[in-house]
Design a protein around this motif. Structure first.
Motif, mmCIF file in Angstrom:
data_model
loop_
_atom_site.group_PDB
_atom_site.id
_atom_site.type_symbol
_atom_site.label_atom_id
_atom_site.label_comp_id
_atom_site.label_asym_id
_atom_site.label_seq_id
_atom_site.Cartn_x
_atom_site.Cartn_y
_atom_site.Cartn_z
ATOM 1 N N PRO A 25 23.703 40.103 65.815
ATOM 2 C CA PRO A 25 23.020 38.930 65.172
ATOM 3 C C PRO A 25 23.629 37.615 64.893
ATOM 4 C CG PRO A 25 23.030 40.147 63.404
ATOM 5 C CD PRO A 25 24.064 41.457 64.307
ATOM 6 N N SER A 26 23.398 36.498 65.271
ATOM 7 C CA SER A 26 24.642 35.088 64.683
ATOM 8 C C SER A 26 24.296 35.537 63.365
ATOM 9 C CB SER A 26 23.197 34.215 65.371
ATOM 10 O OG SER A 26 24.060 34.645 67.029
ATOM 11 N N LEU A 27 25.259 34.497 62.696
ATOM 12 C CA LEU A 27 25.325 34.390 61.680
ATOM 13 C C LEU A 27 24.126 33.282 61.441
ATOM 14 C CD1 LEU A 27 29.037 33.366 60.718
ATOM 15 C CD2 LEU A 27 27.769 35.088 60.040
ATOM 16 N N ALA A 28 23.447 33.147 59.930
ATOM 17 C CA ALA A 28 22.424 32.489 60.023
ATOM 18 C C ALA A 28 22.441 32.399 58.292
ATOM 19 C CB ALA A 28 21.036 33.047 60.565
ATOM 20 N N GLY A 29 22.108 31.605 57.571
ATOM 21 C CA GLY A 29 21.865 31.415 56.163
ATOM 22 C C GLY A 29 22.954 30.537 55.115
#
Length: 263
Positions: A25-29
Protein backbone atom coordinates in the motif's frame (compact mmCIF):
# COMPACT_ATOMS: atom_id res chain seq x y z
CA UNK A 1 3.61 20.08 4.49
CA UNK A 2 -0.02 21.13 4.05
CA UNK A 3 0.84 22.76 0.73
CA UNK A 4 2.46 19.56 -0.53
CA UNK A 5 -0.57 17.51 0.49
CA UNK A 6 -2.87 20.01 -1.24
CA UNK A 7 -0.81 19.81 -4.44
CA UNK A 8 -0.83 16.01 -4.30
CA UNK A 9 -4.62 16.11 -4.05
CA UNK A 10 -4.74 18.49 -7.04
CA UNK A 11 -2.52 16.14 -9.05
CA UNK A 12 -4.80 13.23 -8.20
CA UNK A 13 -7.78 15.26 -9.39
CA UNK A 14 -5.94 16.05 -12.65
CA UNK A 15 -5.37 12.37 -13.26
CA UNK A 16 -1.65 12.47 -12.46
CA UNK A 17 -0.69 9.28 -10.65
CA UNK A 18 1.49 10.42 -7.74
CA UNK A 19 1.72 7.02 -6.05
CA UNK A 20 3.18 3.80 -7.32
CA UNK A 21 1.21 0.68 -8.20
CA UNK A 22 2.10 -2.61 -6.56
CA UNK A 23 1.24 -5.06 -3.84
CA UNK A 24 2.40 -2.79 -1.02
CA UNK A 25 0.00 0.00 0.00
CA UNK A 26 1.09 3.56 -0.66
CA UNK A 27 2.00 5.86 2.20
CA UNK A 28 -0.97 7.77 3.57
CA UNK A 29 -1.98 9.75 6.63
CA UNK A 30 0.70 10.22 9.27
CA UNK A 31 3.23 8.12 7.34
CA UNK A 32 2.90 10.37 4.28
CA UNK A 33 3.32 13.50 6.37
CA UNK A 34 6.38 11.97 8.01
CA UNK A 35 7.87 11.20 4.59
CA UNK A 36 7.33 14.80 3.41
CA UNK A 37 9.00 16.12 6.56
CA UNK A 38 11.91 13.70 6.05
CA UNK A 39 12.50 14.99 2.50
CA UNK A 40 12.52 18.58 3.77
CA UNK A 41 14.95 17.68 6.60
CA UNK A 42 17.16 16.02 4.00
CA UNK A 43 17.34 19.31 2.08
CA UNK A 44 17.78 21.55 5.13
CA UNK A 45 20.20 19.44 7.18
CA UNK A 46 22.12 17.77 4.35
CA UNK A 47 21.68 14.28 5.76
CA UNK A 48 22.14 11.02 3.89
CA UNK A 49 19.16 9.02 2.65
CA UNK A 50 20.05 6.06 4.85
CA UNK A 51 20.40 8.24 7.95
CA UNK A 52 17.06 10.01 7.52
CA UNK A 53 15.42 6.64 6.86
CA UNK A 54 16.60 5.32 10.19
CA UNK A 55 15.46 8.44 12.03
CA UNK A 56 11.92 8.46 10.63
CA UNK A 57 11.44 4.65 10.60
CA UNK A 58 10.73 4.63 6.86
CA UNK A 59 13.02 2.59 4.56
CA UNK A 60 15.37 4.95 2.76
CA UNK A 61 14.63 3.33 -0.60
CA UNK A 62 10.94 4.09 -0.07
CA UNK A 63 11.76 7.74 0.65
CA UNK A 64 14.07 8.04 -2.34
CA UNK A 65 11.57 6.36 -4.68
CA UNK A 66 8.85 8.71 -3.47
CA UNK A 67 11.06 11.77 -3.96
CA UNK A 68 12.18 10.62 -7.42
CA UNK A 69 8.61 9.94 -8.54
CA UNK A 70 7.34 13.31 -7.35
CA UNK A 71 10.29 15.01 -9.07
CA UNK A 72 9.60 13.18 -12.33
CA UNK A 73 5.92 14.19 -12.19
CA UNK A 74 6.83 17.84 -11.57
CA UNK A 75 5.29 18.14 -8.10
CA UNK A 76 7.82 20.64 -6.75
CA UNK A 77 7.73 22.80 -9.89
CA UNK A 78 3.92 22.91 -9.90
CA UNK A 79 3.79 23.76 -6.21
CA UNK A 80 6.42 26.49 -6.50
CA UNK A 81 4.60 28.11 -9.44
CA UNK A 82 1.29 28.10 -7.58
CA UNK A 83 2.77 29.57 -4.40
CA UNK A 84 4.68 32.20 -6.40
CA UNK A 85 1.49 33.39 -8.11
CA UNK A 86 -0.37 33.40 -4.79
CA UNK A 87 2.33 35.49 -3.15
CA UNK A 88 2.50 37.99 -6.01
CA UNK A 89 -1.27 38.48 -5.98
CA UNK A 90 -1.20 38.93 -2.19
CA UNK A 91 1.45 41.65 -2.66
CA UNK A 92 -0.76 43.47 -5.17
CA UNK A 93 1.24 42.49 -8.26
CA UNK A 94 0.23 40.67 -11.40
CA UNK A 95 0.47 36.89 -11.33
CA UNK A 96 3.23 36.93 -13.98
CA UNK A 97 6.19 39.34 -13.90
CA UNK A 98 7.23 41.71 -16.67
CA UNK A 99 10.96 41.48 -15.87
CA UNK A 100 13.30 38.90 -14.39
CA UNK A 101 16.79 39.01 -12.90
CA UNK A 102 19.36 36.42 -14.01
CA UNK A 103 22.56 35.33 -12.31
CA UNK A 104 24.63 32.27 -11.42
CA UNK A 105 26.40 30.81 -8.40
CA UNK A 106 29.25 28.29 -8.34
CA UNK A 107 28.98 25.50 -5.75
CA UNK A 108 31.46 22.82 -4.75
CA UNK A 109 30.43 19.29 -5.64
CA UNK A 110 31.54 15.80 -4.67
CA UNK A 111 33.29 13.53 -7.19
CA UNK A 112 30.09 11.47 -7.35
CA UNK A 113 28.08 14.47 -8.60
CA UNK A 114 26.42 14.20 -12.02
CA UNK A 115 28.71 16.86 -13.54
CA UNK A 116 31.78 18.75 -12.49
CA UNK A 117 33.92 21.59 -13.77
CA UNK A 118 36.48 24.06 -12.46
CA UNK A 119 35.54 27.73 -12.15
CA UNK A 120 38.85 29.52 -12.66
CA UNK A 121 37.53 32.85 -11.44
CA UNK A 122 36.24 31.63 -8.08
CA UNK A 123 38.60 28.64 -7.77
CA UNK A 124 35.71 26.23 -7.24
CA UNK A 125 35.55 22.68 -8.57
CA UNK A 126 31.89 21.83 -8.93
CA UNK A 127 28.70 23.00 -10.61
CA UNK A 128 27.04 26.32 -11.40
CA UNK A 129 23.39 27.11 -10.60
CA UNK A 130 21.66 29.53 -12.99
CA UNK A 131 18.51 31.33 -11.79
CA UNK A 132 15.93 33.60 -13.33
CA UNK A 133 13.97 35.27 -10.52
CA UNK A 134 11.21 37.87 -10.30
CA UNK A 135 11.30 40.96 -8.11
CA UNK A 136 10.47 39.06 -4.90
CA UNK A 137 13.42 36.70 -5.45
CA UNK A 138 11.36 33.62 -6.35
CA UNK A 139 12.74 31.64 -9.32
CA UNK A 140 10.77 31.15 -12.50
CA UNK A 141 13.46 29.03 -14.17
CA UNK A 142 16.41 27.01 -12.83
CA UNK A 143 19.23 25.23 -14.62
CA UNK A 144 22.51 23.61 -13.59
CA UNK A 145 25.76 23.26 -15.55
CA UNK A 146 29.40 22.40 -14.78
CA UNK A 147 31.20 25.33 -13.15
CA UNK A 148 33.47 25.86 -16.16
CA UNK A 149 30.53 26.81 -18.43
CA UNK A 150 30.42 30.57 -19.09
CA UNK A 151 27.39 32.50 -17.89
CA UNK A 152 26.40 33.53 -21.42
CA UNK A 153 26.07 29.86 -22.40
CA UNK A 154 24.65 28.53 -19.15
CA UNK A 155 21.81 31.05 -19.03
CA UNK A 156 20.39 30.09 -22.44
CA UNK A 157 18.39 27.07 -21.11
CA UNK A 158 16.94 29.39 -18.44
CA UNK A 159 15.83 31.84 -21.13
CA UNK A 160 14.29 28.98 -23.11
CA UNK A 161 12.38 27.80 -20.06
CA UNK A 162 11.14 31.34 -19.43
CA UNK A 163 10.01 31.65 -23.04
CA UNK A 164 8.27 28.28 -22.78
CA UNK A 165 6.28 29.63 -19.84
CA UNK A 166 5.12 32.54 -21.99
CA UNK A 167 7.44 35.19 -20.53
CA UNK A 168 8.17 38.13 -22.82
CA UNK A 169 10.10 40.96 -21.26
CA UNK A 170 13.49 42.04 -19.93
CA UNK A 171 16.14 39.84 -18.32
CA UNK A 172 18.38 41.97 -16.09
CA UNK A 173 21.90 40.69 -15.46
CA UNK A 174 25.42 41.79 -14.60
CA UNK A 175 28.16 42.54 -17.10
CA UNK A 176 28.93 38.84 -17.42
CA UNK A 177 25.91 38.59 -19.74
CA UNK A 178 27.28 40.97 -22.37
CA UNK A 179 27.68 39.80 -25.94
CA UNK A 180 25.93 39.84 -29.28
CA UNK A 181 25.41 36.06 -29.34
CA UNK A 182 23.41 36.05 -26.10
CA UNK A 183 21.47 39.14 -27.17
CA UNK A 184 20.48 37.47 -30.45
CA UNK A 185 19.48 34.27 -28.63
CA UNK A 186 17.28 36.33 -26.31
CA UNK A 187 15.69 38.23 -29.18
CA UNK A 188 14.71 34.98 -30.90
CA UNK A 189 12.90 33.97 -27.70
CA UNK A 190 11.27 37.39 -27.25
CA UNK A 191 13.44 38.27 -24.23
CA UNK A 192 15.66 41.35 -24.02
CA UNK A 193 18.88 40.73 -22.09
CA UNK A 194 19.99 43.93 -20.32
CA UNK A 195 23.43 43.70 -18.65
CA UNK A 196 24.43 46.42 -16.20
CA UNK A 197 27.27 47.06 -13.76
CA UNK A 198 26.58 45.99 -10.17
CA UNK A 199 29.83 47.08 -8.56
CA UNK A 200 32.55 49.67 -8.48
CA UNK A 201 36.07 49.32 -7.02
CA UNK A 202 35.22 45.90 -5.65
CA UNK A 203 32.04 47.06 -3.87
CA UNK A 204 28.55 45.82 -4.65
CA UNK A 205 26.11 48.50 -5.82
CA UNK A 206 22.40 47.58 -5.92
CA UNK A 207 20.90 48.59 -9.27
CA UNK A 208 17.12 48.58 -9.44
CA UNK A 209 15.85 45.11 -8.58
CA UNK A 210 19.06 43.35 -9.66
CA UNK A 211 20.06 42.76 -6.05
CA UNK A 212 17.14 40.36 -5.39
CA UNK A 213 18.89 37.43 -7.09
CA UNK A 214 21.83 37.80 -4.67
CA UNK A 215 19.37 37.53 -1.81
CA UNK A 216 17.88 34.39 -3.39
CA UNK A 217 21.31 32.75 -3.46
CA UNK A 218 21.84 33.69 0.19
CA UNK A 219 18.50 32.05 1.07
CA UNK A 220 19.41 28.71 -0.47
CA UNK A 221 22.86 28.89 1.14
CA UNK A 222 21.06 28.14 4.44
CA UNK A 223 20.25 24.67 3.11
CA UNK A 224 23.25 22.41 3.64
CA UNK A 225 22.44 20.04 0.82
CA UNK A 226 22.71 22.98 -1.59
CA UNK A 227 26.17 24.08 -0.42
CA UNK A 228 28.16 20.98 -1.34
CA UNK A 229 26.42 19.08 -4.12
CA UNK A 230 26.17 15.28 -3.97
CA UNK A 231 23.22 14.70 -6.31
CA UNK A 232 23.77 12.23 -9.15
CA UNK A 233 21.13 13.75 -11.44
CA UNK A 234 20.50 17.35 -12.39
CA UNK A 235 16.75 16.91 -11.95
CA UNK A 236 17.14 15.99 -8.29
CA UNK A 237 19.35 19.01 -7.59
CA UNK A 238 16.81 21.33 -9.23
CA UNK A 239 14.10 19.64 -7.15
CA UNK A 240 15.91 20.38 -3.89
CA UNK A 241 16.30 24.04 -4.92
CA UNK A 242 12.56 24.17 -5.61
CA UNK A 243 11.84 22.54 -2.23
CA UNK A 244 13.87 25.26 -0.50
CA UNK A 245 11.86 28.03 -2.14
CA UNK A 246 8.58 26.18 -1.51
CA UNK A 247 9.39 26.23 2.20
CA UNK A 248 10.31 29.93 2.09
CA UNK A 249 7.07 30.86 0.31
CA UNK A 250 4.93 28.63 2.53
CA UNK A 251 6.22 30.41 5.63
CA UNK A 252 5.56 33.82 4.04
CA UNK A 253 2.01 32.98 3.06
CA UNK A 254 1.24 31.41 6.45
CA UNK A 255 2.59 34.50 8.22
CA UNK A 256 0.51 36.76 5.96
CA UNK A 257 -2.67 34.79 6.69
CA UNK A 258 -1.99 35.00 10.44
CA UNK A 259 -1.47 38.77 10.23
CA UNK A 260 -4.72 39.24 8.29
CA UNK A 261 -6.62 37.09 10.79
CA UNK A 262 -5.33 39.10 13.76
CA UNK A 263 -5.98 42.47 12.12
Amino acid sequence: MDEVLAELAAMAADGTKSTRSGSKPSLAGAALRKAIMAIWCLCFCGMQWRAIGQLCDIPFNTLFTLFARWTRLGLWCRLLDRLRRTWRLACGDNAEPSAVVIDSRSCRSAPSCFERGFDGGKKINGIKVHLGVEKHGIPLAIDVTPANVHDTKGIVPVLRELAGQGFRGSALGDLGYRGKRLAKAGQKLGITVKPSARGCDGKFLPTGICWVVERSFSWIANYRRLNTIFERTKEHLVAFIEIAFVYILSRRIKRLIAEEASA
